[in-house]
Enzyme design. Structure first.
Site, mmCIF file in Angstrom:
data_model
loop_
_atom_site.group_PDB
_atom_site.id
_atom_site.type_symbol
_atom_site.label_atom_id
_atom_site.label_comp_id
_atom_site.label_asym_id
_atom_site.label_seq_id
_atom_site.Cartn_x
_atom_site.Cartn_y
_atom_site.Cartn_z
ATOM 1 N N ASP A 67 0.707 -1.170 0.066
ATOM 2 C CA ASP A 67 0.047 -0.040 0.126
ATOM 3 C C ASP A 67 0.850 1.317 -0.076
ATOM 4 O OD1 ASP A 67 1.044 -0.437 2.860
ATOM 5 O OD2 ASP A 67 -1.080 -0.785 3.561
ATOM 6 N N ASN A 136 -7.846 -3.339 14.388
ATOM 7 C CA ASN A 136 -9.100 -3.388 13.687
ATOM 8 C C ASN A 136 -9.154 -4.575 12.697
ATOM 9 O OD1 ASN A 136 -8.160 -2.440 11.394
ATOM 10 N ND2 ASN A 136 -9.525 -0.571 11.508
ATOM 11 N N HIS A 138 -7.256 -4.697 10.057
ATOM 12 C CA HIS A 138 -6.841 -4.487 8.551
ATOM 13 C C HIS A 138 -5.594 -5.046 8.093
ATOM 14 C CE1 HIS A 138 -4.838 -0.570 9.972
ATOM 15 N NE2 HIS A 138 -3.812 -1.284 9.434
ATOM 16 N N GLU A 143 -9.550 -2.046 5.305
ATOM 17 C CA GLU A 143 -10.274 -1.649 6.399
ATOM 18 C C GLU A 143 -11.469 -2.605 6.593
ATOM 19 O OE1 GLU A 143 -8.897 0.157 8.726
ATOM 20 O OE2 GLU A 143 -8.135 1.973 7.823
#
Ligand code: GLP
Length: 249
Positions: A67, A136, A138, A143
């Site tokens: 990313d 979380n 990810h 996400e």
């Protein structure tokens, strides 16, 4: 999934680095998928040490990063391109032209995403993908709610991810709101995955990954469906999880 428990961060990095360098020596043309964040930093350090001892060459290695933030140039110290050069590529003999990171300042971002996927295909897919995990769940910047069918795409970062990553920025306002990330489907196409999990603050996400349901609300849960995942986790991340009970293969 195979889980290897190690004592601490240092041991995780040592093991991860020898895992990766063994694969590179066995297949000098390997295509690596690489990750950023705090977790893999020590692994890159160990890989550099190993390289400096003349053990492994990266001359023919190709790499694709997961990313990149949108709006940051490769010269910005907070960009993932800068991170990779600074923490790894500049210290080994990899050909910089063979290191791919999405271009966060492309004028046509959708086209950039398409090109990135095509480049991965053209290099014959990722052999070994290194991954970290967000609190979380990810992976990359996928996400909660990200489609399991997604390929490289533009994402809005959640506030929790922006906050977690704000430690690297001077001010919260400087943390980009968007990023380009390989999608879940891109990650799942890699032939093998190595996931690193370290620290008490990652305990909940590791527990959810090992014991929770398969759901797009917890992106990492898809890894249960990948045929070749190795997790290296330290004692702090594992905590009171009963590994024997939670691992099913
Ligand atoms: C970041 C990155 C991920 C990384 C994750 C965990 O936002 N985009 O690729 O795995 O969050 O980061 P860290 O290793 O710093 O906990």
């Amino acid at each position: 999934m195979k889980l290897i428990e190690v004592k601490n961060y240092e041991h995780m990095c040592e093991l991860a680095a020898s895992y990766i360098s063994d694969k590179v020596r066995a297949n000098p043309n390997i295509t690596l998928g690489l990750a950023t964040g705090g977790t893999p930093l020590g692994t890159y350090k160990k890989l550099i040490e190993d390289y400096k001892h003349g053990k492994t060459s990266y001359k023919q290695v190709v790499s694709f990063n997961l990313d990149e933030y949108i709006g940051l140039t490769g010269q910005s110290p907070n960009s993932y391109r800068y991170y990779m050069n600074d923490n790894f590529f500049d210290h080994i003999d990899i050909d910089q032209d063979n290191t791919f990171v999405p271009n966060g300042i492309a004028t046509d971002l959708d086209q950039e995403c398409k090109n990135y996927e095509e480049q991965i295909r053209a290099k014959g897919e990722i052999d070994l993908q290194l991954l970290g995990i967000g609190s979380n769940g990810h992976i990359g910047f996928n996400e909660p709610g990200a489609s399991f069918e997604s390929y490289t795409h533009v994402v809005e970062l959640t506030e929790s991810t922006r906050e977690a990553n704000s430690i690297y920025f001077e001010r919260m306002e400087d943390v980009p709101k968007k990023a380009i990330t390989m999608g879940i489907a891109s990650i799942m196409k890699s032939k093998e995955i190595l996931l690193l999990v370290s620290g008490e603050h990652k305990h909940d996400s590791l527990a959810k990954l090992l014991t929770g349901d398969l759901t797009e609300q917890f992106p990492a849960s898809i890894l249960k469906q990948h045929p070749s995942v190795t997790i290296i986790a330290d004692a702090a991340a594992i905590g009171n999880l009963n590994i024997k009970e939670v691992m099913y293969d």
